[in-house]
Scaffold this motif. Sequence first.
Motif, mmCIF file in Angstrom:
data_model
loop_
_atom_site.group_PDB
_atom_site.id
_atom_site.type_symbol
_atom_site.label_atom_id
_atom_site.label_comp_id
_atom_site.label_asym_id
_atom_site.label_seq_id
_atom_site.Cartn_x
_atom_site.Cartn_y
_atom_site.Cartn_z
ATOM 1 N N GLN A 10 0.756 -1.093 0.026
ATOM 2 C CA GLN A 10 0.018 -0.006 -0.245
ATOM 3 C C GLN A 10 0.993 1.327 -0.108
ATOM 4 O OE1 GLN A 10 -2.951 0.134 -0.728
ATOM 5 N NE2 GLN A 10 -3.589 -1.875 -0.556
ATOM 6 N N PHE A 11 1.814 1.107 0.812
ATOM 7 C CA PHE A 11 2.466 2.195 0.955
ATOM 8 C C PHE A 11 3.749 2.717 -0.979
ATOM 9 C CE2 PHE A 11 7.189 4.177 2.090
ATOM 10 C CZ PHE A 11 6.733 5.260 1.896
ATOM 11 N N TYR A 12 3.783 1.298 -1.174
ATOM 12 C CA TYR A 12 5.321 1.105 -2.637
ATOM 13 C C TYR A 12 4.427 1.429 -3.786
ATOM 14 C CZ TYR A 12 8.497 -0.283 -5.591
ATOM 15 O OH TYR A 12 9.295 -0.196 -6.361
ATOM 16 N N LYS A 13 2.969 1.746 -3.775
ATOM 17 C CA LYS A 13 2.319 1.106 -5.226
ATOM 18 C C LYS A 13 2.343 2.729 -5.398
ATOM 19 C CE LYS A 13 -1.968 -0.047 -3.846
ATOM 20 N NZ LYS A 13 -3.603 -0.343 -3.737
ATOM 21 N N PRO A 14 1.805 3.778 -4.808
ATOM 22 C CA PRO A 14 2.614 5.455 -5.469
ATOM 23 C C PRO A 14 3.809 5.537 -5.703
ATOM 24 C CG PRO A 14 1.331 5.398 -3.094
ATOM 25 C CD PRO A 14 1.137 3.834 -3.117
ATOM 26 N N ILE A 15 4.401 5.000 -5.508
ATOM 27 C CA ILE A 15 6.054 5.451 -5.146
ATOM 28 C C ILE A 15 6.444 5.127 -6.849
ATOM 29 C CG2 ILE A 15 8.510 4.686 -5.034
ATOM 30 C CD1 ILE A 15 7.185 5.580 -1.846
ATOM 31 N N LEU A 16 5.258 2.862 -6.655
ATOM 32 C CA LEU A 16 5.954 2.706 -8.273
ATOM 33 C C LEU A 16 5.827 3.467 -9.201
ATOM 34 C CD1 LEU A 16 7.128 0.093 -9.287
ATOM 35 C CD2 LEU A 16 4.789 -0.838 -9.022
ATOM 36 N N LEU A 44 14.329 7.913 -5.787
ATOM 37 C CA LEU A 44 14.259 8.929 -4.526
ATOM 38 C C LEU A 44 13.635 10.042 -4.780
ATOM 39 C CD1 LEU A 44 18.257 8.944 -4.747
ATOM 40 C CD2 LEU A 44 16.491 8.366 -2.998
ATOM 41 N N CYS A 45 13.450 10.298 -5.759
ATOM 42 C CA CYS A 45 12.112 11.558 -6.485
ATOM 43 C C CYS A 45 10.638 11.133 -6.638
ATOM 44 C CB CYS A 45 12.309 11.832 -8.280
ATOM 45 S SG CYS A 45 13.687 12.689 -8.530
ATOM 46 N N ALA A 46 10.696 9.958 -6.965
ATOM 47 C CA ALA A 46 9.294 9.353 -6.090
ATOM 48 C C ALA A 46 9.052 9.088 -4.739
ATOM 49 C CB ALA A 46 8.877 7.590 -6.757
ATOM 50 N N ALA A 47 10.126 8.697 -3.757
ATOM 51 C CA ALA A 47 9.638 8.495 -2.681
ATOM 52 C C ALA A 47 9.275 10.159 -1.701
ATOM 53 C CB ALA A 47 10.538 7.650 -2.359
ATOM 54 N N GLY A 48 10.903 11.129 -2.588
ATOM 55 C CA GLY A 48 10.389 12.985 -2.558
ATOM 56 C C GLY A 48 9.006 13.126 -2.595
ATOM 57 N N LEU A 49 8.545 12.797 -4.176
ATOM 58 C CA LEU A 49 7.116 13.862 -4.134
ATOM 59 C C LEU A 49 6.018 13.198 -3.264
ATOM 60 C CD1 LEU A 49 7.959 13.631 -8.033
ATOM 61 C CD2 LEU A 49 7.148 15.347 -6.393
ATOM 62 N N VAL A 50 5.681 11.362 -2.895
ATOM 63 C CA VAL A 50 4.811 11.045 -2.127
ATOM 64 C C VAL A 50 5.228 11.051 -0.855
ATOM 65 C CG1 VAL A 50 4.726 8.621 -1.173
ATOM 66 C CG2 VAL A 50 5.120 8.608 -3.389
ATOM 67 N N ARG A 51 6.373 11.550 -0.179
ATOM 68 C CA ARG A 51 5.971 12.338 1.133
ATOM 69 C C ARG A 51 6.113 13.381 1.248
ATOM 70 N NH1 ARG A 51 11.599 13.520 4.335
ATOM 71 N NH2 ARG A 51 10.572 14.080 5.905
ATOM 72 N N LEU A 52 6.354 14.503 0.218
ATOM 73 C CA LEU A 52 5.709 15.724 -0.059
ATOM 74 C C LEU A 52 4.168 15.978 -0.177
ATOM 75 C CD1 LEU A 52 6.231 18.835 -0.147
ATOM 76 C CD2 LEU A 52 6.291 18.867 -2.869
ATOM 77 N N PHE A 53 3.634 15.098 -0.897
ATOM 78 C CA PHE A 53 2.621 15.429 -1.622
ATOM 79 C C PHE A 53 1.095 14.263 -0.525
ATOM 80 C CE2 PHE A 53 4.270 16.856 -5.663
ATOM 81 C CZ PHE A 53 3.168 18.452 -5.166
ATOM 82 N N GLU A 54 1.430 13.666 -0.115
ATOM 83 C CA GLU A 54 0.727 12.283 0.699
ATOM 84 C C GLU A 54 1.609 12.189 2.347
ATOM 85 O OE1 GLU A 54 0.635 8.697 -0.869
ATOM 86 O OE2 GLU A 54 -0.346 9.410 -2.474
ATOM 87 N N ARG A 55 1.051 13.964 2.547
ATOM 88 C CA ARG A 55 2.789 13.875 4.215
ATOM 89 C C ARG A 55 0.779 12.804 5.298
ATOM 90 N NH1 ARG A 55 5.414 19.862 5.027
ATOM 91 N NH2 ARG A 55 5.509 18.620 3.190
#
Length: 102
Positions: A10-16, A44-55
């Motif tokens: 569930q955590f990895y789906k948006p990153i993928l 790295l970019c995907a994990a950063g974007l997920v952290r930024l937008f899905e806080r």
Amino acid sequence: MVISLKHLWQFYKPILFINLVLSMAFCMGYVAYYPYVFMTAGYLCAAGLVRLFERNTKFLFYNLGLSRKDLLVYTFLANLLISLLLLGLFHLLSLAYDEFKG
């Protein structure tokens, strides 16, 4: 601590998804680099974007007992495994192309 794969998924789906799209954009015209970009810069970019937008969604995982470090380390390992499979596939395709080409 037992890590549930369904929670990590569930955590990895948006990153993928983001990683697949960003890696394609980064490798425009250089398909051979795709697994390497997918493995490093794309993740790295995907994990950063997920952290930024899905806080706020990470609190769900914190309540399940998963720390941010656990989430990032295990999803990075999953991403690395997928990247190694992609590298193997690209290598097999290049060997098949060389045989076909003659």
